[in-house]
Structures are given as C-alpha cells and as structure tokens.
Design a protein around this motif. Sequence first.
Motif, short mmCIF file in Angstrom:
data_model
loop_
_atom_site.label_atom_id
_atom_site.label_comp_id
_atom_site.label_asym_id
_atom_site.label_seq_id
_atom_site.Cartn_x
_atom_site.Cartn_y
_atom_site.Cartn_z
N CYS A 128 -2.40 0.27 7.39
CA CYS A 128 -2.31 0.24 6.19
C CYS A 128 -0.91 0.39 5.41
O CYS A 128 -0.48 -0.36 4.70
CB CYS A 128 -3.41 1.24 5.32
N CYS B 154 -2.10 6.92 9.86
CA CYS B 154 -2.81 6.85 8.45
C CYS B 154 -3.33 8.28 7.80
O CYS B 154 -3.65 8.98 8.80
CB CYS B 154 -4.10 5.89 8.76
N GLY C 214 -5.40 8.42 5.20
CA GLY C 214 -6.41 8.34 4.16
C GLY C 214 -6.19 7.74 2.80
O GLY C 214 -6.95 8.02 1.89
N MET C 215 -5.08 7.61 2.59
CA MET C 215 -4.74 7.16 1.17
C MET C 215 -4.12 5.95 1.25
O MET C 215 -3.10 5.38 0.62
CB MET C 215 -3.56 8.07 0.64
N CYS C 216 -5.06 4.61 1.86
CA CYS C 216 -4.29 3.33 1.92
C CYS C 216 -3.80 2.71 0.69
O CYS C 216 -2.68 2.21 0.75
CB CYS C 216 -5.72 2.56 2.15
S1 FES Z 1 -6.20 2.32 7.09
FE1 FES Z 1 -4.98 3.87 6.08
S2 FES Z 1 -6.11 5.03 4.69
FE2 FES Z 1 -7.46 3.57 6.16
#
Ligand code: FES
Length: 121
Positions: free
Chosen positions: A35, A67, A69-71
Amino acid sequence: MKSLEDLKRLQQQVKAKTSLRHAAGTQVIVGMGTCGIAAGAREVMSAILNEIAKRNLEDVTVRQTGCIGMCEKEVLVDVVRVGQPRITYGRVTAENVPTIVAEHVVNGRIVEELVVAKIEE
Ligand code: FES
C-alpha cells in the motif's frame, strides 16, 4: 520516477555516509509495504535520501518497514528522535519531505499538520 536500481544506489551512498551503529541518532522509517509503494513510498524514500545527502546529515538512519494496517494514510513516515515521542506522519508526499527533514529531523520541531500518530517511547 527513479528505477529501483537508482534508489538502491542512492541508499547505498547514504548508508556509506551514515553509521548504522548509532542507535542514539535519529531514525526515519518509511512504510514500504504494497500500500505504501502504491501511494508513492519510493518517491518519498528517494526524496528523504536525497535531502539527507544534500544536508550531509550523518546521525540519521533511514529504514523501511512493511504494512502497519493504515493503508488509507500511506505514505507513512516515522521520525524517532532520542527523548521524544515516536511521530508517524501520514499521506506524506515527496514535496513534504524537505519540511519534515528541516523541521523535525534537524530541529526537533514536529510538523503537526502531517501527524497521524504519536507514540510515547
Ligand atoms: S496493505 Fe497496507 S494496510 Fe493493508
């Protein structure tokens, strides 16, 4: 956009100038998960390495992380200075980098308008 090879070369150059052993120095950590890359993390990383090289900052370590978790807030950049909270900047663009480096990395002044998280160390 710079190629991955350009980026790696630049990273090597900065690494050569930067001691990786001084945990006492400032750390800059760029979210380079899928992301982050999709949001422009390579350009941000490149801008950070360029800015650090330009300013000849020797007490700064630049790392990447995956990552967290804050895409929606990518590109995420953490700045960790000794004795200060860990600051996470969000939606960082290459244009934001000179300000973050000049204000926070060099002078210890947090760029409040870009902050998405503060973690007390
Ligand atoms: S790919 Fe980055 S939070 Fe899911």
